[in-house]
Enzyme design. Sequence first.
Site, PDB file in Angstrom:
ATOM      1  N   ASP A  93     -12.161  -5.144 -10.694  1.00  0.00           N
ATOM      2  CA  ASP A  93     -12.659  -5.314 -10.981  1.00  0.00           C
ATOM      3  C   ASP A  93     -13.584  -4.700 -12.047  1.00  0.00           C
ATOM      4  O   ASP A  93     -12.862  -4.245 -12.868  1.00  0.00           O
ATOM      5  CB  ASP A  93     -14.486  -4.759 -10.013  1.00  0.00           C
ATOM      6  CG  ASP A  93     -13.931  -3.124  -9.714  1.00  0.00           C
ATOM      7  OD1 ASP A  93     -13.360  -2.144 -10.712  1.00  0.00           O
ATOM      8  OD2 ASP A  93     -14.801  -2.565  -8.205  1.00  0.00           O
ATOM      9  N   ASP A 267     -12.613  -8.892  -0.639  1.00  0.00           N
ATOM     10  CA  ASP A 267     -12.277  -7.996  -0.785  1.00  0.00           C
ATOM     11  C   ASP A 267     -13.172  -6.867   0.163  1.00  0.00           C
ATOM     12  O   ASP A 267     -14.591  -6.699   0.184  1.00  0.00           O
ATOM     13  CB  ASP A 267     -11.435  -6.978  -2.128  1.00  0.00           C
ATOM     14  CG  ASP A 267     -13.474  -6.577  -2.402  1.00  0.00           C
ATOM     15  OD1 ASP A 267     -13.723  -5.567  -2.722  1.00  0.00           O
ATOM     16  OD2 ASP A 267     -14.017  -7.421  -3.318  1.00  0.00           O
ATOM     17  N   CYS A 305      -0.657  -8.076  19.790  1.00  0.00           N
ATOM     18  CA  CYS A 305      -0.547  -8.375  18.093  1.00  0.00           C
ATOM     19  C   CYS A 305       0.718  -7.434  17.755  1.00  0.00           C
ATOM     20  O   CYS A 305       0.708  -6.557  18.547  1.00  0.00           O
ATOM     21  CB  CYS A 305      -1.763  -6.814  17.269  1.00  0.00           C
ATOM     22  SG  CYS A 305      -1.435  -6.104  15.514  1.00  0.00           S
ATOM     23  N   CYS A 307       1.915  -5.882  14.358  1.00  0.00           N
ATOM     24  CA  CYS A 307       1.795  -4.768  14.048  1.00  0.00           C
ATOM     25  C   CYS A 307       2.371  -3.119  14.966  1.00  0.00           C
ATOM     26  O   CYS A 307       1.966  -3.441  16.125  1.00  0.00           O
ATOM     27  CB  CYS A 307      -0.092  -3.904  13.094  1.00  0.00           C
ATOM     28  SG  CYS A 307      -0.689  -2.846  14.573  1.00  0.00           S
ATOM     29  N   CYS A 310       0.465  -1.242  17.920  1.00  0.00           N
ATOM     30  CA  CYS A 310       0.545  -2.245  19.280  1.00  0.00           C
ATOM     31  C   CYS A 310       2.058  -2.080  19.667  1.00  0.00           C
ATOM     32  O   CYS A 310       1.954  -2.261  20.615  1.00  0.00           O
ATOM     33  CB  CYS A 310       0.031  -3.228  18.956  1.00  0.00           C
ATOM     34  SG  CYS A 310      -1.887  -3.180  17.921  1.00  0.00           S
ATOM     35  N   HIS A 336      -2.925  -1.491  11.497  1.00  0.00           N
ATOM     36  CA  HIS A 336      -3.810  -2.369  12.466  1.00  0.00           C
ATOM     37  C   HIS A 336      -4.366  -3.360  11.692  1.00  0.00           C
ATOM     38  O   HIS A 336      -4.423  -4.485  11.858  1.00  0.00           O
ATOM     39  CB  HIS A 336      -3.627  -1.473  13.906  1.00  0.00           C
ATOM     40  CG  HIS A 336      -4.348  -2.507  14.707  1.00  0.00           C
ATOM     41  ND1 HIS A 336      -3.592  -3.805  15.118  1.00  0.00           N
ATOM     42  CD2 HIS A 336      -5.794  -2.567  14.330  1.00  0.00           C
ATOM     43  CE1 HIS A 336      -4.529  -4.479  15.943  1.00  0.00           C
ATOM     44  NE2 HIS A 336      -6.327  -4.214  15.239  1.00  0.00           N
TER      45      HIS A 336
END
Length: 376
Positions: A93, A267, A305, A307, A310, A336
């Site tokens: 940015d 974002d 999930c 990840c 999980c 996660h």
Amino acid sequence: MSERFSFTLNATDGAARTGVIHTPRGEIRTPAFMPVGTAGTVKAMMPESVRATGADILLGNTYHLMLRPTAERIHALGGLHRFMNWERPILTDSGGFQVMSLSSLRKLTEEGVRFSSHIDGSKHWLTPERSMEIQRLLGSDIVMAFDECPALPADEKRVAESMRLSMRWAQRSRDAFGDRPGHALFGIMQGGVTPELRAESAEALVKIGFDGYAVGGLAVGEGQAAMFGVLDYAPGQLPADKPRYLMGVGKPDDIVGAVERGIDMMDCVLPSRSGRTGQGWTRRGAVNLKNARHRDDPRPLDADCTCPACRNYARAYLHHVVRADEIIGSMLLTWHNLHYFQTLMQGLRDAIRDHRLAAFVAEFHALRAEGDIEPL
């Protein structure tokens, strides 16, 4: 790098779009969510772990990096990609929003902004030309024009003056950026919630000519309804053959609504910030792992999930490490959350490609309305 930046639009479903942004450092699938690596790191995550969640691109923050460790030091050490061990695309940015929101004793003039660092009070001077220089030293793939962003609500006169100043700064940013093969410069639309000011801003930016266009000045206090009201028309005021970036958004329902309205990139610090405060984002909404209801629960945070949090840990464990303020709690929940956000983006891309976005969105809202699974 000599390869040029480009954008390919592959499919549409209503106003929603899916495509690919091509850069020398890799492709960015759109709609894309960019994790925020404010100071050269996505907090609580290794770069390879961020990539494993499905992220194609990260965001770096010009304001924070110019203050510490400085753009000049990063450049001397090989640029931001090498410095933070992330070889895929990076968007930086301009620093303008943080100057307005974080710094004290700031003074805004036609030339730029004088401000005091929020870290040590040191004095700094940021202009469109200096912002372009800093982002060049960092070596980011996508550079944002320097702009001013007033907080909303604000009176229309103030918004109009700010927008026109930002358009003059956009021209100066374009001039200072020059021709940098392999790198892109995005202009930033301003204008608050007024259609005529947004149209004026879009016209000015298109006349200057940019590689992509951001819808700025939203998610700054106006509320979701007002933001969606602007997004109902603002993306359509920008070129259809260039990426459209909504800055600083957002929550999952913000993301879905923005994609429905034609946004290609977003974002937000939310996934990582939430991960550090014990909040997990799931298909059923946000889950507060600090709550006592989880302390004896052997089930995963989200059974569907994949990840690490999980797959390998129970809610009871996540509750324990969050309450004990153990670092692994931030690590697991941030992973996660980023995984969930990237899974959501892939779902949106697939739905647009297959022309079933309406059904996907309906299911998204229906599952969130059910709320979290019942306590044991």
